[in-house]
Design a protein around this motif. Sequence first.
Motif, mmCIF file in Angstrom:
data_model
loop_
_atom_site.group_PDB
_atom_site.id
_atom_site.type_symbol
_atom_site.label_atom_id
_atom_site.label_comp_id
_atom_site.label_asym_id
_atom_site.label_seq_id
_atom_site.Cartn_x
_atom_site.Cartn_y
_atom_site.Cartn_z
ATOM 1 N N CYS B 23 0.844 -1.196 0.000
ATOM 2 C CA CYS B 23 0.000 0.000 0.000
ATOM 3 C C CYS B 23 0.877 1.242 0.000
ATOM 4 O O CYS B 23 1.721 1.413 0.893
ATOM 5 C CB CYS B 23 -0.911 0.018 1.223
ATOM 6 N N TRP B 34 -5.586 -0.865 7.223
ATOM 7 C CA TRP B 34 -5.857 -2.039 6.387
ATOM 8 C C TRP B 34 -7.230 -2.602 6.775
ATOM 9 O O TRP B 34 -7.557 -2.717 7.977
ATOM 10 C CB TRP B 34 -4.798 -3.118 6.589
ATOM 11 N N TYR B 90 -8.442 -6.952 -0.095
ATOM 12 C CA TYR B 90 -7.752 -6.264 0.993
ATOM 13 C C TYR B 90 -7.629 -4.784 0.623
ATOM 14 O O TYR B 90 -7.049 -4.436 -0.406
ATOM 15 C CB TYR B 90 -6.389 -6.901 1.248
ATOM 16 N N CYS B 92 -6.690 -0.761 1.573
ATOM 17 C CA CYS B 92 -5.831 0.125 2.347
ATOM 18 C C CYS B 92 -6.438 1.530 2.293
ATOM 19 O O CYS B 92 -7.028 1.923 1.272
ATOM 20 C CB CYS B 92 -4.425 0.125 1.761
#
Lengths: 116, 113
Positions: B23, B34, B90, B92
């Motif tokens: 990230c 996160w 996922y 960020c």
Amino acid sequence: AQSVTQLDSQVPVFEEAPVELRCNYSSSVSVYLFWYVQYPNQGLQLLLKYLSGSTLVESINGFEAEFNKSQTSFHLRKPSVHISDTAEYFCAVSDLGGTSYGKLTFGQGTILTVHP
Amino acid sequence: GAGVSQTPSNKVTEKGKYVELRCDPISGHTALYWYRQSLGQGPEFLIYFQGTGAADDSGLPNDRFFAVRPEGSVSTLKIQRTERGDSAVYLCASSFQWNTEAFFGQGTRLTVV
């Protein structure tokens, strides 16, 4: 601990119709409240937030949400939707006394589909 | 770039393998977060950095998950011995400081086969 419930997983509406996306939260402490929007193939974007003051907050594209402390709700409304409002909308809360108000608890999301 | 950048955008890995997700926050943002988003769910908080240190890692599901931010800018989320249940997007996010708006990246879609 906090939790957020978005009561509708999908909301289909016709263009220019009004819409309400419902959000209820549960928390043992005071919270900040947020609505995020995710357009197709894009990241989450902040739509509007309630931190303090007036319980009615507005976004630049015509959405508004009202914080109702007694009902622990933060419903999102728009009087007339456009095709471009088609997206997934997430309600989120953050602990007022927590480490950061970027630490968010999200609801499951509501997919708004605007039909011509 | 102007926004939060996450790489790779997609990652497919075999069960048991190790993965790293990167990230790049917005320049000057001190706070970094996160999140993990499973299919049909909202994002779930994993960890929050203020500068180089993890201010809150209460959302990490187990010790297979670890994240670092050694210079207070780029962060890496590391997952050891991946399992099929780790498959998710996922996300960020970064913010200028702890009490300002968080901006999200587009996420890394991790698929464990």
